[in-house]
Design an enzyme around this catalytic site. Structure first.
Site, PDB file in Angstrom:
ATOM      1  N   ASN A 187      -6.285  -6.074  -2.206  1.00  4.67           N
ATOM      2  CA  ASN A 187      -5.269  -6.370  -1.193  1.00  4.67           C
ATOM      3  C   ASN A 187      -4.138  -7.210  -1.772  1.00  4.67           C
ATOM      4  O   ASN A 187      -2.963  -6.996  -1.456  1.00  4.67           O
ATOM      5  CB  ASN A 187      -5.903  -7.098  -0.008  1.00  4.67           C
ATOM      6  CG  ASN A 187      -6.852  -6.210   0.786  1.00  4.67           C
ATOM      7  OD1 ASN A 187      -6.861  -4.996   0.618  1.00  4.67           O
ATOM      8  ND2 ASN A 187      -7.661  -6.817   1.640  1.00  4.67           N
ATOM      9  N   GLU A 195      -1.827  -5.041  -3.851  1.00  7.81           N
ATOM     10  CA  GLU A 195      -0.910  -4.299  -2.983  1.00  7.81           C
ATOM     11  C   GLU A 195       0.189  -5.218  -2.467  1.00  7.81           C
ATOM     12  O   GLU A 195       1.370  -4.837  -2.440  1.00  7.81           O
ATOM     13  CB  GLU A 195      -1.675  -3.686  -1.817  1.00  7.81           C
ATOM     14  CG  GLU A 195      -2.597  -2.544  -2.220  1.00  7.81           C
ATOM     15  CD  GLU A 195      -3.416  -2.004  -1.067  1.00  7.81           C
ATOM     16  OE1 GLU A 195      -3.758  -0.805  -1.106  1.00  7.81           O
ATOM     17  OE2 GLU A 195      -3.725  -2.770  -0.128  1.00  7.81           O
ATOM     18  N   ASP A 230       0.836  -1.198   0.000  1.00  9.53           N
ATOM     19  CA  ASP A 230       0.000   0.000   0.000  1.00  9.53           C
ATOM     20  C   ASP A 230       0.876   1.255   0.000  1.00  9.53           C
ATOM     21  O   ASP A 230       0.646   2.200  -0.769  1.00  9.53           O
ATOM     22  CB  ASP A 230      -0.918  -0.025   1.223  1.00  9.53           C
ATOM     23  CG  ASP A 230      -1.700   1.270   1.389  1.00  9.53           C
ATOM     24  OD1 ASP A 230      -2.511   1.583   0.510  1.00  9.53           O
ATOM     25  OD2 ASP A 230      -1.491   1.965   2.396  1.00  9.53           O
TER      26      ASP A 230
END
Length: 225
Positions: A114, A117, A47
């Site tokens: 997710n 990332e 992230d």
């Protein structure tokens, strides 16, 4: 299967275990008793990496934009919906390892974003920032203009002026060119005061451009306050 994903990234991994971890959902890790082998920590790192890569790109390529406006563009470009677009471009959903319970469901956007990332977290740890940037340019940049172009500047501006209990209006003040190549000019009025104008090939795009201009001006004012 993982090797196919690696080929799409056009990289030469040193620690293949990091990439396997990046696509390992917690449900799979728990089911197979793989302690600390899911992708959650890599997601945290990735992230930050993606945010830095996007900030780097916008700072370099958008020299005329101010900090506030670039922040809005970055937020739009790294939100969950945008990450899902990037992830699907490499069919990442086909590689994610899920537990049996999750396999019976469609992979939701959160899991996919997710994992994307986490993948960048793995690339950064394994090969460093420069290679992560090359992959970012390969996957993200070709899709970025469409995402940025779809930012609804009019809604953003409307929400801003409503919070100040003011009203805003748009007027098409000029139309020129042939039917197949028209250009429209839109002007924005804040409380009956002309605060900016924009241009576009359609009335809608001209109004969006005008709203973008006014948001840029207002964000400069906020920064100077």
């Amino acid at each position: 299967m993982l090797s196919t994903l690696i080929k799409k990234l056009k990289i030469k991994p040193k620690q293949i275990s990091l990439y396997k971890m990046s696509i390992t959902h917690s449900s799979y890790a728990n089911e197979n008793k793989l302690k600390k082998k899911d992708n959650e920590r890599l997601e945290f790192l990735g992230d930050a990496v993606i945010n830095l890569l996007m900030a780097d790109y916008l700072y370099t390529k958008k020299e005329k934009e101010n900090e506030g406006f670039m922040s809005k563009k970055r937020a739009q470009s790294v939100c969950e919906d945008s990450l899902v677009i990037y992830a699907k471009s490499i069919q990442l959903q086909n590689y994610i390892l899920l537990g049996k319970g999750e396999k019976n469901k469609n992979i939701n956007n959160s899991i996919l974003a997710n994992a994307f990332e986490a993948l960048f977290g793995a690339i950064y740890l394994d090969l460093g920032y420069y290679i992560a940037k090359k992959v970012f340019i390969l996957i993200v940049i070709p899709r970025l203009s469409n995402i940025i172009d779809n930012i609804d500047f009019k809604t953003q501006l409307q929400e801003l002026v409503q919070s100040q209990k003011k009203t805003i209006s748009y007027y098409i003040t000029e139309e020129k060119g042939l039917d197949h190549s028209k250009e429209f000019t839109a002007e924005v009025f804040l409380e009956k005061k002309n605060v900016g104008r924009g241009f576009g090939k359609t009335k809608k795009s001209a109004e969006q451009d005008a709203a973008r201009y006014v948001l840029n001006i207002l964000s400069k004012g906020e920064k100077n306050d």
